[in-house]
Design an enzyme around this catalytic site. Structure first.
Site, mmCIF file in Angstrom:
data_model
loop_
_atom_site.group_PDB
_atom_site.id
_atom_site.type_symbol
_atom_site.label_atom_id
_atom_site.label_comp_id
_atom_site.label_asym_id
_atom_site.label_seq_id
_atom_site.Cartn_x
_atom_site.Cartn_y
_atom_site.Cartn_z
ATOM 1 N N TRP A 80 0.840 -1.214 0.000
ATOM 2 C CA TRP A 80 0.000 0.000 0.000
ATOM 3 C C TRP A 80 0.871 1.258 0.000
ATOM 4 O O TRP A 80 0.371 2.326 0.258
ATOM 5 C CB TRP A 80 -0.890 -0.018 1.238
HETATM 6 C C1 FAD Z 1 -7.094 6.295 2.955
HETATM 7 C C2 FAD Z 1 -7.968 6.445 4.167
HETATM 8 C C3 FAD Z 1 -8.235 7.706 4.666
HETATM 9 C C4 FAD Z 1 -9.006 7.861 5.800
HETATM 10 N N1 FAD Z 1 -9.153 9.126 6.282
HETATM 11 C C5 FAD Z 1 -9.721 9.318 7.495
HETATM 12 C C6 FAD Z 1 -9.660 10.599 8.101
HETATM 13 O O1 FAD Z 1 -9.112 11.558 7.539
HETATM 14 N N2 FAD Z 1 -10.218 10.751 9.321
HETATM 15 C C7 FAD Z 1 -10.821 9.720 9.983
HETATM 16 O O2 FAD Z 1 -11.280 9.934 11.103
HETATM 17 N N3 FAD Z 1 -10.897 8.489 9.423
HETATM 18 C C8 FAD Z 1 -10.348 8.257 8.199
HETATM 19 N N4 FAD Z 1 -10.352 6.995 7.635
HETATM 20 C C9 FAD Z 1 -11.220 5.953 8.230
HETATM 21 C C10 FAD Z 1 -10.623 5.179 9.399
HETATM 22 O O3 FAD Z 1 -9.352 4.781 9.086
HETATM 23 C C11 FAD Z 1 -11.522 3.979 9.697
HETATM 24 O O4 FAD Z 1 -12.821 4.440 9.886
HETATM 25 C C12 FAD Z 1 -11.112 3.186 10.935
HETATM 26 O O5 FAD Z 1 -9.766 2.864 10.904
HETATM 27 C C13 FAD Z 1 -11.956 1.924 11.078
HETATM 28 O O6 FAD Z 1 -11.582 1.250 12.251
HETATM 29 P P1 FAD Z 1 -11.689 -0.323 12.433
HETATM 30 O O7 FAD Z 1 -11.173 -0.647 13.775
HETATM 31 O O8 FAD Z 1 -13.041 -0.778 12.069
HETATM 32 O O9 FAD Z 1 -10.714 -0.949 11.310
HETATM 33 P P2 FAD Z 1 -9.119 -0.898 11.231
HETATM 34 O O10 FAD Z 1 -8.601 0.329 11.860
HETATM 35 O O11 FAD Z 1 -8.762 -1.147 9.827
HETATM 36 O O12 FAD Z 1 -8.654 -2.141 12.112
HETATM 37 C C14 FAD Z 1 -8.859 -3.472 11.758
HETATM 38 C C15 FAD Z 1 -7.794 -4.313 12.448
HETATM 39 O O13 FAD Z 1 -8.097 -5.698 12.373
HETATM 40 C C16 FAD Z 1 -6.935 -6.432 12.026
HETATM 41 N N5 FAD Z 1 -7.365 -7.674 11.378
HETATM 42 C C17 FAD Z 1 -7.948 -7.816 10.170
HETATM 43 N N6 FAD Z 1 -8.220 -9.106 9.927
HETATM 44 C C18 FAD Z 1 -7.816 -9.809 11.006
HETATM 45 C C19 FAD Z 1 -7.842 -11.183 11.345
HETATM 46 N N7 FAD Z 1 -8.348 -12.096 10.513
HETATM 47 N N8 FAD Z 1 -7.333 -11.551 12.534
HETATM 48 C C20 FAD Z 1 -6.818 -10.631 13.388
HETATM 49 N N9 FAD Z 1 -6.767 -9.321 13.113
HETATM 50 C C21 FAD Z 1 -7.276 -8.904 11.933
HETATM 51 C C22 FAD Z 1 -6.186 -5.487 11.121
HETATM 52 O O14 FAD Z 1 -4.841 -5.839 11.016
HETATM 53 C C23 FAD Z 1 -6.421 -4.163 11.831
HETATM 54 O O15 FAD Z 1 -5.498 -3.932 12.850
HETATM 55 C C24 FAD Z 1 -9.577 6.757 6.471
HETATM 56 C C25 FAD Z 1 -9.326 5.487 5.969
HETATM 57 C C26 FAD Z 1 -8.527 5.318 4.835
HETATM 58 C C27 FAD Z 1 -8.219 3.950 4.343
HETATM 59 S S1 SF4 Z 2 5.120 -1.637 5.304
HETATM 60 FE FE1 SF4 Z 2 6.321 -1.303 3.456
HETATM 61 S S2 SF4 Z 2 6.111 -3.182 2.258
HETATM 62 FE FE2 SF4 Z 2 4.523 -3.212 3.813
HETATM 63 S S3 SF4 Z 2 2.746 -2.338 2.749
HETATM 64 FE FE3 SF4 Z 2 3.754 -0.662 3.824
HETATM 65 S S4 SF4 Z 2 5.155 0.220 2.313
HETATM 66 FE FE4 SF4 Z 2 4.523 -1.793 1.532
#
Ligand code: FAD
Ligand code: SF4
Ligand code: SF4
Lengths: 620, 160
Positions: B43
């Protein structure tokens, strides 16, 4: 296989996935359960895992009641109109009334929040967004979670939930494997909070080849929150409500700060404003109640995100693409130019790399925008996820069964993307939901609801065999062929993912069909999805890393199947610009002003669909 | 913009392996140095780049849409609490240095240890409040918003 079985017993609160929701859950659980055993199981490293791995430049959900800015119900109304009415307003109100307390704590922990020098309030990007220097957002919240948890197991891919064998429909923990050692891990727990995030890479992405990882939501967002919950028989809601994003082309750099703070705007290839000319036609599809540009102009009621996408998609299809973001005016101000770049470096570095690689200097050239492939998640401008109980003092009877954020499986809670009907929670709201779920989980235990849980060795062994099956399958059939990846007995995870993406794209409204589908296509798609499920039993993994990809694929598959069933069930086009039902191209409030709820029977794999009433927050 | 590793700088310490959220930085068993095993699942989040103690990791734009010849480098300094970026365009005409804070506090010292916090009272347990609430919601003496306090109710049916 020589992998060890490692059992962690006596857990009270197991947090599966510690992104923003999971860190909030682990942190808060310690306060309500000071003597309880709190454990995190995370597939990556919680210092940089989940959607916030590279940081964020804004917190998109902050009320600012402290500065007299908004009340929780204002945010509920905003989410309601943005999602064309289809939200869980009890959960939204609850999240919004608590979210500021999370943000104020983040500031205390060291997260740099920008201040407006004139007012002293946090620097607003828009009505709900505040600006931060958030490169270390994730390590900071991880620190708080680590201080609370008894143990953090990094690099455990959780594959299944464990079910209690003394009482039906009650959770008993989770299992998975260590992505480094390959060992089998069993977590026996009284409650489980699933916060394993939303799903990218379910639809064929616009990027090809090496660039396939350049998706909007992180490529490691494997839909595990949904896969785990669906697999355990929890009811899901609004899974049809996938999201399509208008973003900078190829890099997928966010546009929020550009629109709201830098005051950039869009135009077509001829330099014309194009949105308003699509409104009359669109108004016929959705009704004046959902699209009323004059009213929006007068009252600042937002035009729903999906409808703005609709205008963009149609303008491009009419031959007047590309759509440009007009940055050349704003970027003449060196201060705004710097913010424009920082905005990417703080959360989507790839966009900065792309502009540097293509010599696009937004000061001299207006960059292109495009709409993305669809994503399935529940914390941005969309509300996929589990059907969860709301809080006692807000929820009507249909939305309340005892514990806040508990799914329809007892002792099984959700947070962040895992919870359905709660769009616009974003990072801060997801963290807040984790906190709410943690308090409720501790209450559930204290109320004696988790007594007498039993997990047999048979269940543990059955899951073990299932988990390693792709490696076993590889071992058995690998030597039937000379070399290479073409084998009549198996497919590898990448091949399976390609098939899933193609099938979702073509039959369930992906980007190559301009987001269009209908019941015929969906029925064919569902048939193909079942056959893919059979083939996933023949998935082959050459090593532990491929085993990770195999299980991510299985979770994505379960998620996708739910999306198809929901899309087929809702016979209307509720969100033009996210997807279209060609056989029902209008919003149909008479029949479909309801939330969709599904359940997959874990034994048979059969789906049942139902409608749930949509309650709105109104003046008493 | 997948990552790659400079042969002469990497010493195989494994920091990048430990941090990559996608599990794609691995140590090659023959040369004992790190490399990206699955560029199409990268990513370009820069987590590994920031974590490498030898600045051995760099990023080269995705082959399918990013031309060669650009550079986006980073140095993250936890002690000073800042991150420094340098962006150089392909045509060399733009060369930017950008600096941002990453924290306002010394690392790890300002997050609370809730095990040692005064235990919540029964009243608090029975309420809708979370840790530090209601104080932290508004930082004044106001309470938590409820349907009652805000003059609201939940009503089924169509409403815009
Ligand atoms: C490009 C981008 C920009 C964004 N911009 C903003 C912003 O400006 N402001 C804002 O407030 N929000 C923003 N967001 C949104 C925010 O990131 C999400 O709303 C938030 O992170 C969701 O939280 P979550 O805990 O549901 O998921 P996540 O934070 O994604 O956490 C999921 C976790 O579960 C783990 N996991 C997944 N599968 C498994 C498995 N099978 N077993 C064990 N662990 C697992 C992952 O590794 C991860 O740690 C943005 C998101 C993106 C991608
Ligand atoms: S940690 Fe480095 S190799 Fe892994 S997804 Fe991010 S940029 Fe790519
Ligand atoms: S962190 Fe740097 S030096 Fe260490 S293994 Fe990775 S690339 Fe090599």
């Amino acid at each position: 296989m020589a992998y060890k079985t490692i059992i962690e017993d006596g857990i009270d609160v197991l947090v599966v996935g510690a992104g923003l929701g999971g860190t909030g859950a682990a942190f808060e659980a310690r306060y309500w359960g000071q003597d309880k055993k709190i454990v995190i199981a995370e597939k990556a490293n919680i210092d940089r895992s989940g959607a916030v791995a590279q940081g964020l430049y804004a917190i998109n959900c902050y009320m600012g009641t402290r500065f007299g800015e908004n009340k929780p119900e204002d945010h509920v109304r905003y989410a309601r109109i943005d999602l064309m009415g289809m939200v869980r307003e009890d959960l939204l109100f609850d999240m919004a009334r608590h979210v500021d307390s999370a943000v104020h704590q983040f500031e205390e922990w060291g997260l740099p929040l920008m201040r407006n020098p004139k007012t002293g309030a946090y620097q607003r990007e828009g009505r709900w967004q505040i600006m931060i220097h958030g490169e270390s957002y994730k390590p900071i919240v991880a620190e708080a979670a680590k201080k609370s948890a008894d143990k953090v197991f990094n690099r455990i891919c959780v594959t299944h939930l464990l079910m209690d064998e003394s009482k039906p429909n009650r959770v008993a923990g989770a299992v998975g494997f260590n992505v480094r050692t390959g060992n089998y891990h069993v977590f026996k727990s009284k409650t489980v909070i699933v916060a394993a995030g939303g799903a990218s890479n379910i639809y064929k992405p616009r990027s090809v080849g090496e660039g396939a990882g350049r998706v909007w939501y992180a490529p490691w967002s494997s839909g595990s929150a949904y896969g785990l919950l669906i697999g355990a028989g929890a009811k899901m809601t609004q899974m049809e409500n996938r999201i399509v994003l208008a973003r900078f082309k190829d890099g997928y750099g966010p546009v929020g700060a550009y629109f709201l703070h830098l005051k950039t705007y869009t135009q077509n290839c001829n330099g014309e404003e194009y949105e308003s000319k699509w409104w009359p036609q669109l108004q016929e599809m959705v009704g004046k109640e959902y699209l009323d540009p004059e009213l929006s102009h007068r009252t600042h009621r937002p035009i729903p995100t999906c409808l703005r996408n609709h205008a963009l998609i149609n303008e491009v299809n009419a031959g007047r693409g590309p759509i440009h973001m007009v940055t050349m005016e704003a970027f003449q101000d060196p201060h705004l130019e710097e913010i424009g770049w920082h905005n990417f470096l703080g959360m989507t570095v790839g966009q900065a790399v792309l502009w540097a690689a293509t010599d696009v200097d937004p000061k001299n050239e207006n960059p292109e925008l495009t709409t993305s492939e669809p994503y399935v998640m529940g914390s941005h401008a969309t509300g996929c996820g589990a059907w969860c109980s709301g809080p006692e003092d807000v929820s009507p009877p249909e939305y309340f069964w005892g514990y806040n954020r508990m799914t329809t499986v007892e002792g099984l809670f959700g947070a962040g993307d895992a919870v359905g009907g709660t769009p616009h929670a974003f990072s801060s709201g997801s963290f807040t939901e984790g906190r709410l779920a943690a308090k409720a989980a501790c209450q559930y235990i204290d109320d004696g609801k988790a007594e007498g849980i039993r997990v047999s060795d048979t269940q543990i062994e059955r899951r073990r065999a299932e988990i390693y099956k792709p490696m076993e399958h590889y071992r058995v059939y690998r030597n039937e062929i000379t070399a290479g990846s073409v084998n009549p007995n198996y497919i590898n995870p990448r091949q399976g993912l390609d098939r899933l993406q193609k099938l979702m794209d073509e039959y369930c409204g992906g980007v190559t069909v301009s987001y269009m589908t209908n019941d015929k296509l969906l029925n064919i798609g569902l048939k193909k999805m079942k056959i893919l499920e059979e083939d996933l039993e023949k998935l082959a993994a050459e090593n532990i890393h491929e085993l990770l990809r195999a299980w991510e694929l299985k979770h994505r598959h379960l998620t996708s199947e739910a999306v198809m069933h929901h899309t087929l069930f809702r016979k209307e086009t509720r969100w033009p610009g996210y997807y279209y039902r060609g056989d029902a191209l209008k919003v149909d409030d008479e029949n479909w002003h309801v939330l969709t709820v599904s359940r997959r029977d874990p034994e048979t794999g059969e789906y049942t669909m139902e409608k749930a009433p949509c309650y709105h927050l109104v003046e008493a | 913009m997948p990552t790659f590793v400079y042969m002469t700088r990497c010493d195989g310490c494994g920091q990048c392996v430990d941090i990559c959220p996608s599990d794609i930085m691995h140590i090659d068993t023959t040369i004992r140095r790190a490399y990206n095993i699955e560029p199409n699942m990268c990513w370009e989040c820069y987590s590994c780049v920031k974590a490498c103690p030898h600045n051995a990791i760099d990023v080269r734009g995705y082959a399918d849409f990013a031309p060669l010849g650009h550079s986006v480098r980073v140095r993250r300094d936890e002690e000073k609490g800042v991150i420094a970026w340098r962006i150089i365009f392909r045509n060399g005409e733009k060369d930017m240095n950008l600096l941002a804070p990453i924290t306002t506090k010394p690392w790890g010292q300002c997050t609370p240890k809730l095990k040692d916090a005064p235990a919540p009272s029964k009243d608090m347990r029975d309420s809708q409040l979370l840790f530090n609430e209601p104080k932290y919601i508004r930082l004044d003496d106001g309470g938590l918003h409820t349907l009652e306090s805000n003059g609201l109710k939940m009503q089924a049916g169509v409403c815009y």
